[in-house]
Write a protein that holds these residues in place. Structure first.
Motif, PDB file in Angstrom:
ATOM      1  N   UNK A  61      12.934-114.837  46.879  1.00 38.12           N
ATOM      2  CA  UNK A  61      12.685-115.023  45.558  1.00 38.12           C
ATOM      3  C   UNK A  61      12.084-116.176  45.031  1.00 38.12           C
ATOM      4  N   UNK A  62      12.033-117.257  45.960  1.00 40.29           N
ATOM      5  CA  UNK A  62      10.854-117.950  45.249  1.00 40.29           C
ATOM      6  C   UNK A  62       9.019-117.632  45.391  1.00 40.29           C
ATOM      7  N   UNK A  65       8.791-114.412  42.804  1.00 43.44           N
ATOM      8  CA  UNK A  65       8.816-115.132  41.605  1.00 43.44           C
ATOM      9  C   UNK A  65       7.647-115.543  41.393  1.00 43.44           C
ATOM     10  N   UNK A  68       4.552-114.045  40.810  1.00 43.33           N
ATOM     11  CA  UNK A  68       4.300-112.659  39.947  1.00 43.33           C
ATOM     12  C   UNK A  68       3.507-114.159  38.927  1.00 43.33           C
ATOM     13  N   UNK A  69       3.742-114.942  39.013  1.00 49.15           N
ATOM     14  CA  UNK A  69       3.301-116.386  38.037  1.00 49.15           C
ATOM     15  C   UNK A  69       2.279-116.321  38.466  1.00 49.15           C
ATOM     16  N   UNK A  72      -0.320-113.363  36.815  1.00 49.83           N
ATOM     17  CA  UNK A  72      -0.443-114.374  35.467  1.00 49.83           C
ATOM     18  C   UNK A  72      -0.556-114.649  35.331  1.00 49.83           C
ATOM     19  N   UNK A 165       9.316-101.915  37.680  1.00 52.16           N
ATOM     20  CA  UNK A 165       8.209-102.888  37.783  1.00 52.16           C
ATOM     21  C   UNK A 165       8.631-103.787  38.329  1.00 52.16           C
ATOM     22  N   UNK A 167       8.448-106.778  38.410  1.00 48.82           N
ATOM     23  CA  UNK A 167       9.121-108.115  37.927  1.00 48.82           C
ATOM     24  C   UNK A 167      10.829-107.930  36.896  1.00 48.82           C
ATOM     25  N   UNK A 168      11.594-106.536  36.867  1.00 55.45           N
ATOM     26  CA  UNK A 168      12.925-106.405  37.068  1.00 55.45           C
ATOM     27  C   UNK A 168      13.178-106.047  38.485  1.00 55.45           C
ATOM     28  N   UNK A 170      12.603-108.543  41.047  1.00 53.63           N
ATOM     29  CA  UNK A 170      11.772-109.620  41.388  1.00 53.63           C
ATOM     30  C   UNK A 170      13.680-110.065  40.615  1.00 53.63           C
ATOM     31  N   UNK A 171      13.815-109.696  39.399  1.00 51.69           N
ATOM     32  CA  UNK A 171      15.344-110.870  38.585  1.00 51.69           C
ATOM     33  C   UNK A 171      15.969-109.764  39.319  1.00 51.69           C
ATOM     34  N   UNK A 174      16.984-111.912  42.272  1.00 56.88           N
ATOM     35  CA  UNK A 174      17.386-112.774  42.028  1.00 56.88           C
ATOM     36  C   UNK A 174      18.755-113.571  41.228  1.00 56.88           C
TER      37      UNK A 174
END
Lengths: 200, 203
Positions: A61-62, A65, A68-69, A72, A165, A167-168, A170-171, A174
């Motif tokens: 998860x690290x 996430x 993704x950052x 960004x 997507x 990010x979803x 990843x969420x 997590x």
């Protein structure tokens, strides 16, 4: 900016240096997490020690996430990252074999080396078996070469196949991981009451 | 429960939720300004009308002609085989499918070349490669290919060869409307044959 080598920020000569540094870090983390003990590792199958699940889920998860950052902030171009091609049938079968070996031997390839590093005989035997297995596989490769290369889905990610997507995803991962951390902590508490604590 | 675990769990959860908001900002791929400036200065981004004409005549499949003028202008006149992508609809996904395909050289053109140039810069900024601008645009096309000016007779062989190619290309594109040199017309004169007179008298 990144990946550093494909974008020419550092030369490809650094490949081996980075590999060694990452290898040292990986080995250090494995040892620090107690992975050189097969009791710690297989504990996840018996329900008294979920450290494997926690360490690998945390890494997962690290990284998810974090990437993704990084994307960004423009530090890493996600489209340039190498994604291993997925051969779904061989990977499924390989996973089953790996799981069997994991629970029988009490190590996975990486942790068996950390076990050798701290002088464990079971780790050494596991590694000998590992190389024997690799040798046998290589010799017998013509028998299942076709299967080995079957079911190629290409360099795909979960988000490519499902269309969800990243990010979803990843969420979701997590949340699942964090839930697993708390649930396994409760399980451990219950199970450990009934068993004698091992000194690893 | 350990307080550290709770804090870590919350941090991870907040970060993960944060990814949903950041991903909604669409980042288009673009080249850095220095690189763009360097590419703008390169003369190789232009193709001459002669080369375009040659490729059209040879039916070169790697050339894709894109007319960036408005649809009404496109309908009245354009190059053969050209596709109309009006400048204001350049960034639609349907139009973008034409660009950046490996093996195709996209040649942009407009009336004078300025609009095509702007389109080129937009596309380059969006990191599309293999785009070219037809030098002089359609005005240049008319001047050079359709109505080429005859060079002076003392010009170099290369110029005359180019002129001949342009005249031939002109014939290819608009049909044979070549000026015929009247002075060389052979004058056909009809010579009336004298009637043979039958000798009078006699028998």
């Amino acid at each position: 900016m990144g990946p550093l080598i494909p974008n020419g920020i550092i030369t490809g000569d650094w490949n081996f240096v980075i590999a060694i540094l990452l290898g040292i870090a990986f080995g250090f983390i494995l040892e620090a997490s107690g992975f050189s003990s097969s009791r710690n590792i297989v504990g996840v199958f018996y329900g008294y020690n979920f450290v494997v699940l926690r360490v690998f889920f945390t890494a997962l998860i690290v990284t998810m996430v974090g990437l993704l950052y990084f994307d960004y902030f423009g530090w890493l171009n996600m489209s340039q990252i190498f994604i291993l091609p997925t051969f779904w049938q061989p990977m499924l079968v390989g996973g089953v074999i790996m799981g069997l070996g994991f629970i029988m031997g009490g190590f996975c390839p990486g942790t068996s080396f950390t076990a050798i590093a701290i002088g464990k005989i079971d780790g050494l035997l596991f590694t000998i078996g590992l190389y024997l297995g690799i040798g046998m596989f290589s010799l017998a490769f013509p028998l299942f070469g076709d299967f080995y290369n079957s079911g190629n889905l290409g360099n795909v990610t979960v988000s490519d196949i499902t269309g969800i997507s990243s990010s979803w995803l990843a969420l979701t991962f997590t949340i699942v991981a964090l839930a697993a951390f708390w649930v396994t902590m409760l399980i451990e508490k219950k199970v450990r009451k009934r068993i004698t604590e091992y000194k690893f | 429960m350990n307080r550290n675990y709770i804090i870590l769990t919350l941090i991870m959860l907040i970060l993960a939720i944060g990814t949903i908001f950041i991903s909604q900002r669409q980042f288009t791929k673009q080249v850095p300004p220095e690189e763009l400036l360097w590419d703008v200065l390169q003369p190789t981004r232009f193709v001459s009308t002669d080369l375009v004409a040659k490729r059209i005549i040879e039916k070169d499949p790697s050339q894709l002609l894109i007319d960036v003028r408005s649809a009404s202008q496109f309908e009245s006149f354009s190059l053969p085989g050209a596709i109309n992508v009006p400048f204001d609809s350049l960034k639609t996904s349907a139009a973008m499918a034409y660009f950046g395909n490996p093996g195709t050289k996209v040649v942009l053109f407009s009336n004078d070349g300025i609009l095509a140039d702007e389109a080129w810069i937009l596309l380059r900024r969006l990191a599309y490669k293999n785009n070219y601008v037809m030098k002089g645009g359609l005005n240049g096309w008319i001047q050079t290919i359709i109505r080429p000016l005859a060079p002076a007779e003392t010009s170099s062989e290369k110029v005359i060869e180019q002129y001949n190619f342009r005249r031939a290309a002109s014939m290819y594109f608009i049909g044979s409307k070549t000026d015929v040199n009247k002075s060389q017309k052979a004058k056909i004169t009809f010579v009336k044959r004298k009637k043979s007179v039958v000798a009078a008298g006699g028998c």
